[in-house]
Design a protein around this motif. Structure first.
Motif, PDB file in Angstrom:
ATOM      1  N   LEU A   1     -37.650  16.127   3.826  1.00 18.57           N
ATOM      2  CA  LEU A   1     -37.780  14.705   4.136  1.00 18.57           C
ATOM      3  C   LEU A   1     -37.023  14.341   5.411  1.00 18.57           C
ATOM      4  O   LEU A   1     -37.485  13.512   6.207  1.00 18.57           O
ATOM      5  CB  LEU A   1     -37.269  13.866   2.966  1.00 18.57           C
ATOM      6  CG  LEU A   1     -38.142  13.894   1.708  1.00 18.57           C
ATOM      7  CD1 LEU A   1     -37.451  13.158   0.568  1.00 18.57           C
ATOM      8  CD2 LEU A   1     -39.514  13.285   1.977  1.00 18.57           C
TER       9      LEU A   1
ATOM     10  N   GLU B   1     -44.218   9.693  -0.244  1.00 14.63           N
ATOM     11  CA  GLU B   1     -42.927   9.767   0.456  1.00 14.63           C
ATOM     12  C   GLU B   1     -43.062   9.280   1.900  1.00 14.63           C
ATOM     13  O   GLU B   1     -42.207   8.520   2.390  1.00 14.63           O
ATOM     14  CB  GLU B   1     -42.409  11.209   0.422  1.00 14.63           C
ATOM     15  CG  GLU B   1     -41.967  11.643  -0.963  1.00 14.63           C
ATOM     16  CD  GLU B   1     -41.669  13.126  -1.060  1.00 14.63           C
ATOM     17  OE1 GLU B   1     -40.855  13.513  -1.919  1.00 14.63           O
ATOM     18  OE2 GLU B   1     -42.262  13.910  -0.282  1.00 14.63           O
TER      19      GLU B   1
ATOM     20  N   ARG C   1     -36.258  19.660  -0.831  1.00 12.38           N
ATOM     21  CA  ARG C   1     -36.886  18.340  -0.658  1.00 12.38           C
ATOM     22  C   ARG C   1     -36.096  17.482   0.321  1.00 12.38           C
ATOM     23  O   ARG C   1     -36.673  16.847   1.207  1.00 12.38           O
ATOM     24  CB  ARG C   1     -37.003  17.631  -2.005  1.00 12.38           C
ATOM     25  CG  ARG C   1     -37.606  16.226  -1.880  1.00 12.38           C
ATOM     26  CD  ARG C   1     -37.842  15.588  -3.227  1.00 12.38           C
ATOM     27  NE  ARG C   1     -38.485  14.283  -3.064  1.00 12.38           N
ATOM     28  CZ  ARG C   1     -37.855  13.114  -3.190  1.00 12.38           C
ATOM     29  NH1 ARG C   1     -36.562  13.067  -3.478  1.00 12.38           N
ATOM     30  NH2 ARG C   1     -38.521  11.972  -3.036  1.00 12.38           N
TER      31      ARG C   1
ATOM     32  N   MET D   1     -39.235  15.432   8.135  1.00 12.55           N
ATOM     33  CA  MET D   1     -40.386  14.532   8.217  1.00 12.55           C
ATOM     34  C   MET D   1     -40.025  13.242   8.946  1.00 12.55           C
ATOM     35  O   MET D   1     -40.838  12.680   9.689  1.00 12.55           O
ATOM     36  CB  MET D   1     -40.909  14.214   6.809  1.00 12.55           C
ATOM     37  CG  MET D   1     -42.213  13.421   6.792  1.00 12.55           C
ATOM     38  SD  MET D   1     -42.571  12.653   5.186  1.00 12.55           S
ATOM     39  CE  MET D   1     -42.748  14.069   4.132  1.00 12.55           C
TER      40      MET D   1
ATOM     41  N   VAL E   1     -46.058  18.436   5.722  1.00 14.23           N
ATOM     42  CA  VAL E   1     -45.091  18.967   4.758  1.00 14.23           C
ATOM     43  C   VAL E   1     -45.850  19.355   3.504  1.00 14.23           C
ATOM     44  O   VAL E   1     -46.482  18.506   2.861  1.00 14.23           O
ATOM     45  CB  VAL E   1     -43.986  17.938   4.416  1.00 14.23           C
ATOM     46  CG1 VAL E   1     -43.034  18.507   3.380  1.00 14.23           C
ATOM     47  CG2 VAL E   1     -43.223  17.529   5.673  1.00 14.23           C
ATOM     48  N   GLY E   2     -45.816  20.628   3.143  1.00 13.36           N
ATOM     49  CA  GLY E   2     -46.535  21.072   1.948  1.00 13.36           C
ATOM     50  C   GLY E   2     -46.600  22.585   1.879  1.00 13.36           C
ATOM     51  O   GLY E   2     -46.189  23.299   2.808  1.00 13.36           O
TER      52      GLY E   2
ATOM     53  N   SER F   1     -46.232  13.854  -1.332  1.00 16.25           N
ATOM     54  CA  SER F   1     -45.828  13.837   0.079  1.00 16.25           C
ATOM     55  C   SER F   1     -46.372  12.614   0.807  1.00 16.25           C
ATOM     56  O   SER F   1     -45.703  12.057   1.685  1.00 16.25           O
ATOM     57  CB  SER F   1     -46.296  15.117   0.776  1.00 16.25           C
ATOM     58  OG  SER F   1     -47.704  15.237   0.730  1.00 16.25           O
TER      59      SER F   1
END
Length: 343
Positions: free
Chosen positions: A227, A251, A223, A230, A164-165, A248
């Motif tokens: 998440l 998180e 976001r 993710m 994630v990025g 990240s």
């Protein structure tokens, strides 16, 4: 901040995620176009007019893109000024550009009453570069990170590995297909959440390494959505070339996902190899592949790393700690600003 009696006004990029979120929350919000550096003088004038209307006790700028317009204001028109450095990115520039952007940082730092860095690695770098003249003006404060309610990892993961990025050179996303190919697991599934200038090249890499059918790319997500996606994975991976303190990773730790990240300063502040995660050379996709495979092959190892990481992240990266530290810094900045003004 509001719970502690602090009235806050948000100034951010017009139309950005934070701009929309701030408006939805009912916070007083103003938008400027920070996307182009050539707008810096126009933004400075706009901020000057805004400060005259709002008369705040303090302005807190995050990153040089927002700190520079504030730094260019005459001292008489500027309230107390706190500046948070989110990584010293000039170190990644070529020789000529590096010196120019270092001068920009020095200007912002010189005009600020208080400077905040988000990690110890940035603080050490500032000392090496001669940017810290008075340590009393500097503080290191970790970002507080809280997950949305109900954000827990899935008991039936859909993906083996998640990234994630931003699809930006800093995050090194083009190595992801090579990592997946090096794992030699045709059934392994990789999730890539994020958008950016490298999206087309990343898709081409997926095809050239023969892993296109194993990769799901979602593009940019909020976001909350990122998440939630993710949470459907078994492992989080971040092969960045440089970082401050990557949110990240925090998180993922708080969520309970084991992390494999690049062996660089910012990540090493979060991950103790073999204790709270695994580290690999960002230029060695086979090392990443070996670590990811070991976590898939040995779930007990993955769980033990994740458990220790969650404990570390929950105590170190709390919102309450961050707000308390910022309020202390604000009081110092206001006192310094008042002491500077002519009587």
């Amino acid at each position: 901040m509001a719970a502690r009696g602090i009235e806050t006004t948000v100034v951010t990029q017009t139309g950005s995620y934070f701009f929309e979120l701030s408006n939805a929350k009912g916070w007083k919000t103003f938008g400027f176009d920070f996307s182009r550096r050539k707008n810096v003088l126009r933004i400075s004038r706009g901020i000057s007019e805004l400060l005259e209307r709002e008369t705040p006790d303090l302005v807190h700028a995050h990153g040089a893109r927002s700190a520079l317009p504030v730094s260019l204001l005459p001292r008489a028109k500027r309230p107390a000024f706190a500046y948070t450095v989110h990584g010293f990115h000039f170190d990644q520039k070529g020789p000529g550009s590096r010196q120019f952007f270092k001068l920009v940082e020095k200007l912002c730092i010189g005009r600020a009453d208080q400077i905040i860095v988000v990690g110890r690695a940035d603080e050490a770098f500032a000392y090496r570069e001669g940017l810290i003249d008075d340590p009393r003006r500097w503080s290191q404060v970790y970002n507080g990170v809280e997950l949305p309610p109900g954000c827990i990892i899935s008991q039936r993961p859909e993906f083996d590995v998640a990234f994630v990025g931003r699809l930006h050179p800093q995050k090194n996303p083009l190595v992801l297909p090579e990592i997946l190919a090096a794992m030699k697991r045709p059934s392994a599934r990789m999730l890539i959440v994020g958008g950016g200038e490298l999206e087309t090249s990343l898709r081409e890499n997926c095809r050239s390494f023969g892993v296109e059918s194993q990769v799901t790319m979602t593009g940019t997500k909020s976001r909350a959505d990122a998440l939630e996606l993710m949470s459907r994975a078994r492992i989080f991976v971040l092969p960045s070339l440089w970082e401050g303190v990557p949110v990240s990773v925090v998180e993922a730790m708080k969520m309970g996902l084991p992390v494999v990240a690049s062996r660089i300063a910012g990540n090493q502040e979060l991950i103790r190899h073999g204790e709270t995660g695994l580290l690999a050379d960002p230029l060695a996709p086979t090392e990443f592949a070996e670590h990811l495979s070991s976590l898939l092959d040995y779930p007990q190892l993955a769980q033990s790393l994740a458990t220790r990481a969650a404990s570390f992240a929950s105590t170190t990266f709390s919102i309450d700690n961050q707000v308390t530290a910022h309020l202390r810094i604000y009081e110092s900045a206001i006192s310094q600003s008042r002491a500077r003004r002519p009587r």
